[in-house]
Design an enzyme around this catalytic site. Structure first.
Site, PDB file in Angstrom:
ATOM      1  N   CYS A 273     -56.908  68.955  34.435  1.00 11.92           N
ATOM      2  CA  CYS A 273     -58.127  68.509  33.755  1.00 11.92           C
ATOM      3  C   CYS A 273     -57.849  68.366  32.264  1.00 11.92           C
ATOM      4  CB  CYS A 273     -59.248  69.514  34.003  1.00 11.92           C
ATOM      5  SG  CYS A 273     -60.752  69.164  33.062  1.00 11.92           S
TER       6      CYS A 273
ATOM      7  N   GLU B  23     -55.497  78.740  36.172  1.00  5.95           N
ATOM      8  CA  GLU B  23     -55.644  78.247  34.800  1.00  5.95           C
ATOM      9  C   GLU B  23     -55.129  79.273  33.804  1.00  5.95           C
ATOM     10  OE1 GLU B  23     -59.151  77.227  31.583  1.00  5.95           O
ATOM     11  OE2 GLU B  23     -59.586  76.877  33.716  1.00  5.95           O
TER      12      GLU B  23
ATOM     13  N   THR C  68     -61.752  77.955  30.918  1.00  9.22           N
ATOM     14  CA  THR C  68     -62.808  76.942  30.804  1.00  9.22           C
ATOM     15  C   THR C  68     -63.983  77.168  31.741  1.00  9.22           C
ATOM     16  OG1 THR C  68     -61.742  75.481  32.420  1.00  9.22           O
ATOM     17  CG2 THR C  68     -61.131  75.186  30.105  1.00  9.22           C
TER      18      THR C  68
ATOM     19  N   SER D  34     -63.627  79.966  43.821  1.00  7.98           N
ATOM     20  CA  SER D  34     -63.976  79.131  42.664  1.00  7.98           C
ATOM     21  C   SER D  34     -64.581  79.991  41.571  1.00  7.98           C
ATOM     22  CB  SER D  34     -64.967  78.037  43.079  1.00  7.98           C
ATOM     23  OG  SER D  34     -65.550  77.438  41.943  1.00  7.98           O
ATOM     24  N   SER D  35     -63.915  80.032  40.426  1.00  5.25           N
ATOM     25  CA  SER D  35     -64.420  80.830  39.306  1.00  5.25           C
ATOM     26  C   SER D  35     -65.780  80.329  38.845  1.00  5.25           C
ATOM     27  CB  SER D  35     -63.422  80.792  38.144  1.00  5.25           C
ATOM     28  OG  SER D  35     -63.936  81.463  37.017  1.00  5.25           O
ATOM     29  N   ASN D  36     -65.935  79.007  38.711  1.00  7.85           N
ATOM     30  CA  ASN D  36     -67.220  78.513  38.194  1.00  7.85           C
ATOM     31  C   ASN D  36     -68.337  78.724  39.204  1.00  7.85           C
ATOM     32  OD1 ASN D  36     -67.984  75.628  39.389  1.00  7.85           O
ATOM     33  ND2 ASN D  36     -65.762  75.636  39.148  1.00  7.85           N
TER      34      ASN D  36
END
Length: 511
Positions: free
Chosen positions: A294, A324, A364, A422-424
């Site tokens: 990304c 990440e 992020t 999924s972190s988000n």
């Protein structure tokens, strides 16, 4: 009015279901009705049924699909009879609940036949798309007339072991035991029915970076042909990964798993980015790399290199083990430290910053409020520390967190659609749980409608719904459709901002 009517064809079916429903029948208005065998008897009985909030049909069925075996439970996604079709939208909810009860539940179309089928007739129904057959569900589905309806059948015979064979005798006894276990699930399903409102958080689902990463793999498959190797999951969503696997993508945890191929195997780096060591390994092996990192993650990589080059101690706020985080730390060996929370910041030795500046970066996909708390701890621990920049947490993460706060303020239950890794998605769930107006709402992370426990929906008349930036919008649609199968549904959207960000594709896969 009766809360739930459960219809069966045979007395042994009715008795088995009634045993499982006994506690529910003592607490609420639940009736078990034997309608008789065959569509004609079922239609006559359906005309005499009293009013009810929900209607279900259960009992035995024959498999049309070779993949079904005796004892499997079919939850009909639709009931078919000739040219008529009755949808059963809440099927995924029921199937998930049955699976959590320890039963092997599958979903698919159920055909209703006027007679017992075998041989050629069974094959014909299978070619029409049905995966199981019974003789009563269609007239009962017609009698539901818009009320919540479910058809749940236990397989007793298969194409390899037809109904009129000795092989099915023991299966019928086992099927009765299964029907007893189905009863309580039907009671929970009925308790979850009723009108409700769904508040859709917007923005939700895919962001520009995720869209770009998935498109890169899709274009690579078209341009180079399968297999295309992808290091780690391209994005953290199990449905996306499975879909790309079906098309020929091969996901690996390490580049060592990528085989030696003439000219180098086509290898995609995931949206989460990689460390310089991974890039160097790919170069040594001659892999044909397509980078799907990304651009917003790439920006954090660039900041890490800049701070490390000027000799700073770089404190990265993030979660250990996340791809990440591993990639960013790899940009600054000896210069970067990870801080997951305020306690980790306080534990950092003061000597680390002696004679050099301190800079702060963030993963992020963090929750903005929690990341700021940790950043404030960094500034207290190391006065004069620089950063983090306000845009280190990506715009999509911030927008989805703002949107879920807007719906959580009105909802008794918030469903976040996304995968557990999924972190988000996890951060969205945490933000929702903290955002209730009169006490935090119940917030749950689900991979799809099958993960929604019926108990959560009991009494939840306003449901907030969102999805992580790595979740396909189709999964949100599937949840809405499943909830619509429980009764009248009003859907409203709560939009906090518009997103129009687009990222260019890498040159390797550009049109």
């Amino acid at each position: 009015m009766t809360d739930l009517i459960v219809c069966t064809a045979l007395g042994m079916e009715a008795r088995a279901v009634a045993r499982g429903l006994r506690p529910a029948r003592e607490r609420s208005r639940v009736r078990v009705v034997r309608v008789g065998m065959g569509p004609d008897r079922a239609a006559r009985a359906a005309a005499l049924l009293p009013p009810a909030g929900a209607l279900a049909v259960t009992g035995f069925a024959g498999a049309l699909d070779d993949g079904l075996r005796p004892g499997d439970v079919l939850v009909a996604t639709e009931v078919r009879s000739g040219d008529r079709v009755w949808p059963c939208p809440s099927a995924p909810l029921l199937a998930g609940e049955l699976a959590r009860a320890g039963l092997r539940a599958v979903t698919g179309p159920l055909a209703t036949s006027p007679r017992v089928v075998s041989g050629r007739d069974r094959r014909a129904l299978a070619l029409e798309g049905g995966i199981a057959v019974d003789m009563e569900s269609a007239p009962l589905a017609a009698a539901a007339r818009g009320r919540p309806f479910a058809a749940v059948r236990v397989i007793v015979d298969t194409p390899a072991a037809p109904l009129l064979s000795l092989a099915t005798t023991g299966g019928a006894v086992a099927a009765c035991r299964t029907l007893t276990r189905i009863g309580p699930v039907l009671a929970r399903w009925a308790a979850a029915t009723g009108p409700r409102r769904v508040l859709l958080a917007s923005p939700r689902s895919f962001c520009a970076g995720v869209d770009r990463a998935i498109e890169i793999v899709e274009r690579a498959l078209v341009r180079f042909g399968p297999p295309v190797y992808v290091r780690k999951q391209i994005v953290h969503n199990v449905h996306v990964v499975r879909d790309l696997e079906r098309r020929g993508a091969v996901f690996v945890d390490d580049l060592a798993e990528v085989p030696e191929l003439p000219g180098g195997a086509v290898t995609v780096f995931s949206a989460h980015g990689v460390s310089p060591a991974v890039r160097e390994e790919a170069g040594r092996r001659g892999l044909r790399v397509v980078d799907a990192t990304c651009p917003l993650v790439a920006k954090v990589h660039a900041e890490a290199r800049r701070f490390a080059a000027r000799g700073d101690l770089v404190v990265l706020i993030g979660h250990a083990g996340h791809e990440e985080v591993e990639g960013v730390l790899g940009e600054m060996p000896g210069a970067g430290v990870l801080a997951e929370d305020e306690a980790a910041v306080e534990a950092l030795p003061a000597s680390l910053a002696e004679g050099r500046g301190v800079a702060c970066l963030t993963q992020t996909t963090l929750a903005a409020d929690e990341a700021e708390e940790v950043a404030a701890a960094v500034r207290r621990r190391f006065p004069g520390a620089e950063g983090p920049r306000g845009d280190d947490i990506c715009y999509a993460t911030t927008n989805r967190q703002r949107a879920v706060r807007a719906v959580a303020a009105e909802a008794g239950l918030v469903l976040v659609v996304g995968s557990a890794n999924s972190s988000n998605a996890r951060r969205l769930t945490e933000v929702a749980a903290r955002s209730g107006r009169d006490g935090a709402p119940l917030a749950r992370l689900v991979d799809g409608p099958g993960d929604i426990a019926l108990e959560w929906l009991r009494g939840a008349r306003t449901v907030g719904l969102t999805a992580s930036a790595s979740t396909p919008a189709s999964l949100v649609d599937a949840v809405v459709a499943a909830l619509g199968g429980l009764g009248p549904l009003e859907v409203e959207e709560r939009r906090v901002t518009e997103e129009n960000v687009e990222f260019t594709l890498p040159k390797e896969v550009r049109p």
